[in-house]
Scaffold this motif. Structure first.
Motif, PDB file in Angstrom:
ATOM      1  N   GLU A  59      43.460  66.362  76.152  1.00  0.00           N
ATOM      2  CA  GLU A  59      44.769  65.726  76.252  1.00  0.00           C
ATOM      3  C   GLU A  59      45.533  66.266  77.467  1.00  0.00           C
ATOM      4  OE1 GLU A  59      48.751  64.883  73.538  1.00  0.00           O
ATOM      5  OE2 GLU A  59      47.331  66.426  72.920  1.00  0.00           O
ATOM      6  N   ALA A  60      45.494  67.581  77.675  1.00  0.00           N
ATOM      7  CA  ALA A  60      46.185  68.172  78.826  1.00  0.00           C
ATOM      8  C   ALA A  60      45.573  67.674  80.123  1.00  0.00           C
ATOM      9  CB  ALA A  60      46.115  69.696  78.743  1.00  0.00           C
ATOM     10  N   ARG A  63      46.724  64.121  80.718  1.00  0.00           N
ATOM     11  CA  ARG A  63      48.124  64.090  81.173  1.00  0.00           C
ATOM     12  C   ARG A  63      48.221  64.475  82.652  1.00  0.00           C
ATOM     13  NH1 ARG A  63      52.168  64.375  76.693  1.00  0.00           N
ATOM     14  NH2 ARG A  63      50.925  64.353  74.796  1.00  0.00           N
ATOM     15  N   THR A  64      47.448  65.470  83.044  1.00  0.00           N
ATOM     16  CA  THR A  64      47.451  65.884  84.443  1.00  0.00           C
ATOM     17  C   THR A  64      46.955  64.755  85.337  1.00  0.00           C
ATOM     18  OG1 THR A  64      47.041  68.180  83.811  1.00  0.00           O
ATOM     19  CG2 THR A  64      46.528  67.580  86.086  1.00  0.00           C
ATOM     20  N   THR A  66      46.958  61.558  84.656  1.00  0.00           N
ATOM     21  CA  THR A  66      47.963  60.483  84.612  1.00  0.00           C
ATOM     22  C   THR A  66      49.139  60.793  85.551  1.00  0.00           C
ATOM     23  OG1 THR A  66      47.398  60.000  82.321  1.00  0.00           O
ATOM     24  CG2 THR A  66      49.509  59.186  83.084  1.00  0.00           C
ATOM     25  N   THR A  67      49.592  62.017  85.507  1.00  0.00           N
ATOM     26  CA  THR A  67      50.711  62.433  86.384  1.00  0.00           C
ATOM     27  C   THR A  67      50.320  62.301  87.853  1.00  0.00           C
ATOM     28  OG1 THR A  67      51.512  63.963  84.709  1.00  0.00           O
ATOM     29  CG2 THR A  67      52.270  64.326  86.956  1.00  0.00           C
TER      30      THR A  67
END
Length: 73
Positions: A59-60, A63-64, A66-67
């Motif tokens: 998940e992390a 998110r990275t 995606t950012t």
């Protein structure tokens, strides 16, 4: 009479000692089964913790990514 009574008492004690040994053996087997069950449960909980940690890591990472993609566009 005293010798006969002592013999009967010894015979009863021998029978009770044998029963106690049998009971102790059974208890030991049951205890080992419980220990194995608890170990299995503990390992299952550990595996769940590993899966949860893996999911959080993924998940992390997502998110990275995606950012980075959102900032790059």
């Amino acid at each position: 009479m005293g010798v006969a009574q002592a013999y009967l008492n010894q015979k009863k004690l021998d029978a009770e000692a044998k029963q106690l040994h049998t009971n102790a053996t059974n208890f030991s087997k049951q205890t080992q089964q419980w220990v194995n069950l608890v170990d299995s449960f503990s390992n299952a909980l550990k595996d769940l913790g590993d899966v949860e940690n893996w999911a959080k890591t993924i998940e992390a990472d997502i998110r990275t990514i995606t950012t980075v993609l959102e900032d790059g566009l």
